[in-house]
Design a protein around this motif. Structure first.
Motif, PDB file in Angstrom:
ATOM      1  N   LYS A 182       0.836  -1.207   0.000  1.00  0.00           N
ATOM      2  CA  LYS A 182       0.000   0.000   0.000  1.00  0.00           C
ATOM      3  C   LYS A 182       0.868   1.253   0.000  1.00  0.00           C
ATOM      4  O   LYS A 182       2.041   1.205   0.369  1.00  0.00           O
ATOM      5  N   ARG A 183       0.233   2.383  -0.361  1.00  0.00           N
ATOM      6  CA  ARG A 183       0.975   3.649  -0.391  1.00  0.00           C
ATOM      7  C   ARG A 183       1.409   4.050   1.017  1.00  0.00           C
ATOM      8  O   ARG A 183       2.496   4.580   1.215  1.00  0.00           O
ATOM      9  N   ALA A 184       0.550   3.788   2.022  1.00  0.00           N
ATOM     10  CA  ALA A 184       0.920   4.024   3.426  1.00  0.00           C
ATOM     11  C   ALA A 184       0.966   2.664   4.106  1.00  0.00           C
ATOM     12  O   ALA A 184       0.001   1.898   4.032  1.00  0.00           O
ATOM     13  N   PHE A 185       2.073   2.344   4.742  1.00  0.00           N
ATOM     14  CA  PHE A 185       2.269   0.986   5.274  1.00  0.00           C
ATOM     15  C   PHE A 185       3.047   1.053   6.584  1.00  0.00           C
ATOM     16  O   PHE A 185       3.620   2.103   6.925  1.00  0.00           O
ATOM     17  N   SER A 186       3.044  -0.083   7.315  1.00  0.00           N
ATOM     18  CA  SER A 186       3.813  -0.143   8.561  1.00  0.00           C
ATOM     19  C   SER A 186       5.264  -0.468   8.242  1.00  0.00           C
ATOM     20  O   SER A 186       5.539  -1.417   7.493  1.00  0.00           O
ATOM     21  N   ILE A 187       6.149   0.299   8.845  1.00  0.00           N
ATOM     22  CA  ILE A 187       7.580   0.037   8.667  1.00  0.00           C
ATOM     23  C   ILE A 187       7.992  -1.037   9.675  1.00  0.00           C
ATOM     24  O   ILE A 187       7.662  -0.947  10.858  1.00  0.00           O
ATOM     25  N   THR A 188       8.694  -2.047   9.185  1.00  0.00           N
ATOM     26  CA  THR A 188       9.057  -3.171  10.060  1.00  0.00           C
ATOM     27  C   THR A 188      10.536  -3.143  10.452  1.00  0.00           C
ATOM     28  O   THR A 188      10.950  -3.858  11.364  1.00  0.00           O
ATOM     29  N   GLY A 189      11.315  -2.342   9.757  1.00  0.00           N
ATOM     30  CA  GLY A 189      12.739  -2.259  10.078  1.00  0.00           C
ATOM     31  C   GLY A 189      13.364  -1.128   9.291  1.00  0.00           C
ATOM     32  O   GLY A 189      12.730  -0.575   8.376  1.00  0.00           O
ATOM     33  N   MET A 190      14.582  -0.774   9.654  1.00  0.00           N
ATOM     34  CA  MET A 190      15.305   0.282   8.927  1.00  0.00           C
ATOM     35  C   MET A 190      16.781  -0.040   8.988  1.00  0.00           C
ATOM     36  O   MET A 190      17.250  -0.645   9.951  1.00  0.00           O
ATOM     37  N   VAL A 191      17.501   0.403   7.986  1.00  0.00           N
ATOM     38  CA  VAL A 191      18.960   0.260   8.012  1.00  0.00           C
ATOM     39  C   VAL A 191      19.568   1.443   7.268  1.00  0.00           C
ATOM     40  O   VAL A 191      19.035   1.888   6.251  1.00  0.00           O
ATOM     41  N   GLU A 192      20.634   1.988   7.850  1.00  0.00           N
ATOM     42  CA  GLU A 192      21.273   3.167   7.257  1.00  0.00           C
ATOM     43  C   GLU A 192      22.359   2.740   6.281  1.00  0.00           C
ATOM     44  O   GLU A 192      23.246   1.981   6.622  1.00  0.00           O
ATOM     45  N   LYS A 193      22.257   3.223   5.073  1.00  0.00           N
ATOM     46  CA  LYS A 193      23.248   3.024   4.008  1.00  0.00           C
ATOM     47  C   LYS A 193      23.708   1.565   3.874  1.00  0.00           C
ATOM     48  O   LYS A 193      24.905   1.256   4.012  1.00  0.00           O
ATOM     49  N   PRO A 194      22.765   0.660   3.601  1.00  0.00           N
ATOM     50  CA  PRO A 194      23.142  -0.755   3.450  1.00  0.00           C
ATOM     51  C   PRO A 194      23.765  -1.031   2.075  1.00  0.00           C
ATOM     52  O   PRO A 194      23.529  -0.273   1.131  1.00  0.00           O
ATOM     53  N   ALA A 195      24.518  -2.095   1.991  1.00  0.00           N
ATOM     54  CA  ALA A 195      24.942  -2.583   0.678  1.00  0.00           C
ATOM     55  C   ALA A 195      23.682  -3.102  -0.020  1.00  0.00           C
ATOM     56  O   ALA A 195      22.742  -3.550   0.659  1.00  0.00           O
ATOM     57  N   ALA A 196      23.664  -3.040  -1.356  1.00  0.00           N
ATOM     58  CA  ALA A 196      22.460  -3.421  -2.113  1.00  0.00           C
ATOM     59  C   ALA A 196      21.934  -4.783  -1.671  1.00  0.00           C
ATOM     60  O   ALA A 196      20.721  -4.975  -1.486  1.00  0.00           O
ATOM     61  N   GLU A 197      22.852  -5.761  -1.452  1.00  0.00           N
ATOM     62  CA  GLU A 197      22.406  -7.117  -1.121  1.00  0.00           C
ATOM     63  C   GLU A 197      21.844  -7.228   0.302  1.00  0.00           C
ATOM     64  O   GLU A 197      21.112  -8.162   0.606  1.00  0.00           O
ATOM     65  N   ASP A 198      22.144  -6.252   1.163  1.00  0.00           N
ATOM     66  CA  ASP A 198      21.631  -6.306   2.542  1.00  0.00           C
ATOM     67  C   ASP A 198      20.376  -5.464   2.744  1.00  0.00           C
ATOM     68  O   ASP A 198      19.793  -5.474   3.831  1.00  0.00           O
ATOM     69  N   ALA A 199      19.980  -4.696   1.722  1.00  0.00           N
ATOM     70  CA  ALA A 199      18.853  -3.773   1.888  1.00  0.00           C
ATOM     71  C   ALA A 199      17.534  -4.543   1.976  1.00  0.00           C
ATOM     72  O   ALA A 199      17.307  -5.460   1.184  1.00  0.00           O
ATOM     73  N   PRO A 200      16.666  -4.187   2.950  1.00  0.00           N
ATOM     74  CA  PRO A 200      15.400  -4.904   3.099  1.00  0.00           C
ATOM     75  C   PRO A 200      14.395  -4.591   1.979  1.00  0.00           C
ATOM     76  O   PRO A 200      13.404  -5.305   1.828  1.00  0.00           O
TER      77      PRO A 200
END
Ligand code: G1P
Length: 296
Positions: A182-200
C-alpha cells in the motif's frame, strides 16, 4: 486524536563540500533552484502543512540563512520607493512572522542524529516535523502535507519513502515493509546506508519525517553508527521497538540537491514548471540541446 504538529526542524549545518567552490562563502542551503533558495522551498513546504515554528540547526558560516528569514528593512524601503509592489509582497509572503523562527548551532559535525538532538530544547516534549532541505520534493500537495494527512489518521511516527534503483540504496536509509504494497504501510525495520544485497527493500527514507519526542531520549544515548556519525536512523530503529512508524510513498518527484545531477535536474524541472518562465525556458532548452547535438 493525534497531537497537532506545530514545529519543524531543518538541519542546515552541513559543509556542502560537494558544491565547492560555490559553497565556500555561501551555505549550500542558499543555492537557488530557479529563483528560490533551497531552504526557502523546504520552509514553504512546511508552512503549507500548517507548521508555525521553524527551527534551524545551523553551524559556523551559516548566518546568511538567519538573514534570509529576517526583514530586510532597507530593501523593503527601496522597493516601496520604486513602486515595486509585486516584489515587495512576494518578499513579505515568504517571511515567517516575528518569533516563528529559532536558530541553534550544531557545534561539531557529529551526524544527522546529533543535529536533530541539538533541537531538543526548542522542540520540547511534542511531536515535530523534520525536513532535510537537500531533498527537494515536488508535488501537490507538498510532501509534508501528504504525510500530515496520514499522521492525523494514525498518529505515531511517519516517514516519506521513495523507490530507487537497487544500485542507489547504499546512499540512503532504507526501510523494511509490511508487504502490503500500500501507499501508506507499517515500517518493520530500517537500516542506514546498506549494501544493495543487505537492503530490506528499495524504498529509501527520503528526508521528511514526523517524529515523536521520545526520539530525543534515544538520540541522547545513541552510539556512532555508519560513517562514525550519530545516525538518526539508528535512533529510529530503537524507537521502532516502542512505537509505530508508518511509511508513505510520496506522490510526486524527489530531487536530491545534495548531488550535482539532482541539483541540475531540479533546476530544469522547476524551470519548466514555472508559471512565467516555463514556456520560454522550454524553447531555450530545446535550442541548447539541439546545438549540443541532440539527446542521443
Ligand atoms: C540522511 C539520512 C538517510 C536519508 C538521507 C536522505 O543521510 O541519514 O537515512 O535517506 O538523509 O537524504 P545523509 O544524506 O545525511 O547522508
Amino acid at each position: 486524536m493525534a497531537k497537532r504538529i506545530k514545529k519543524a526542524v531543518f538541519p542546515v549545518a552541513g559543509l556542502g563540500t560537494r558544491f565547492l567552490p560555490a559553497t565556500k562563502a555561501v551555505p549550500k542551503e542558499m543555492l537557488t533552484v530557479v529563483d528560490r533558495p533551497v531552504i526557502q522551498m523546504a520552509v514553504d513546504e512546511a508552512r503549507e502543512a500548517g507548521i508555525e515554528h521553524f527551527v534551524f540547526v545551523t553551524g559556523r558560516n551559516k548566518s546568511v540563512i538567519e538573514d534570509h528569514f529576517d526583514k530586510q528593512f532597507e530593501l523593503e524601503e527601496t522597493l516601496k520607493a520604486r513602486g515595486k509592489s509585486a516584489e515587495l509582497n512576494a518578499l513579505k509572503q515568504d517571511l515567517p512572522q516575528a518569533g516563528q523562527t529559532s536558530f541553534t548551532r550544531q557545534q561539531e559535525p557529529l551526524g544527522l542524529g546529533h543535529a536533530v538532538w541539538c533541537a531538543r530544547e526548542i522542540v520540547g516534549r511534542e511531536p515535530f516535523a523534520l525536513l532535510l532541505p537537500d531533498m527537494l520534493m515536488q508535488g501537490r500537495p507538498g510532501c509534508l502535507k501528504q504525510m500530515m494527512d496520514i499522521y492525523d489518521d494514525c498518529g505515531g511516527n511517519v516517514m516519506a519513502v521513495e523507490e530507487v534503483p537497487r544500485d542507489q540504496v547504499h546512499r540512503y536509509g532504507v526501510v523494511g515493509t509490511d508487504g502490503s504494497g500500500k501507499r501508506a504501510f507499517s515500517i518493520t525495520g530500517m537500516v542506514e546506508k546498506p549494501a544493495a544485497e543487505d537492503a530490506p527493500s528499495n524504498l529509501i527514507i527520503s528526508g521528511r519525517y514526523i517524529l515523536q519526542p521520545e526520539i530525543f531520549d534515544k538520540l541522547e544515548k545513541q552510539d556512532p553508527g555508519s560513517g562514525g556519525e550519530i545516525q538518526l536512523t539508528d535512533a529510529m530503529i530503537q524507537l521502532l521497538a516502542d512505537q509505530p512508524f508508518r511509511g508513505l510513498v510520496f506522490d510526486g518527484t524527489t530531487y536530491d540537491c545534495g548531488d550535482k545531477i539532482g541539483f541540475l535536474s531540479a533546476n530544469i524541472a522547476y524551470g519548466l514548471a514555472h508559471p512565467d518562465l516555463g514556456g520560454p525556458f522550454r524553447a531555450a532548452l530545446k535550442d541548447i540541446i539541439e546545438k549540443a547535438g541532440g539527446l542521443e
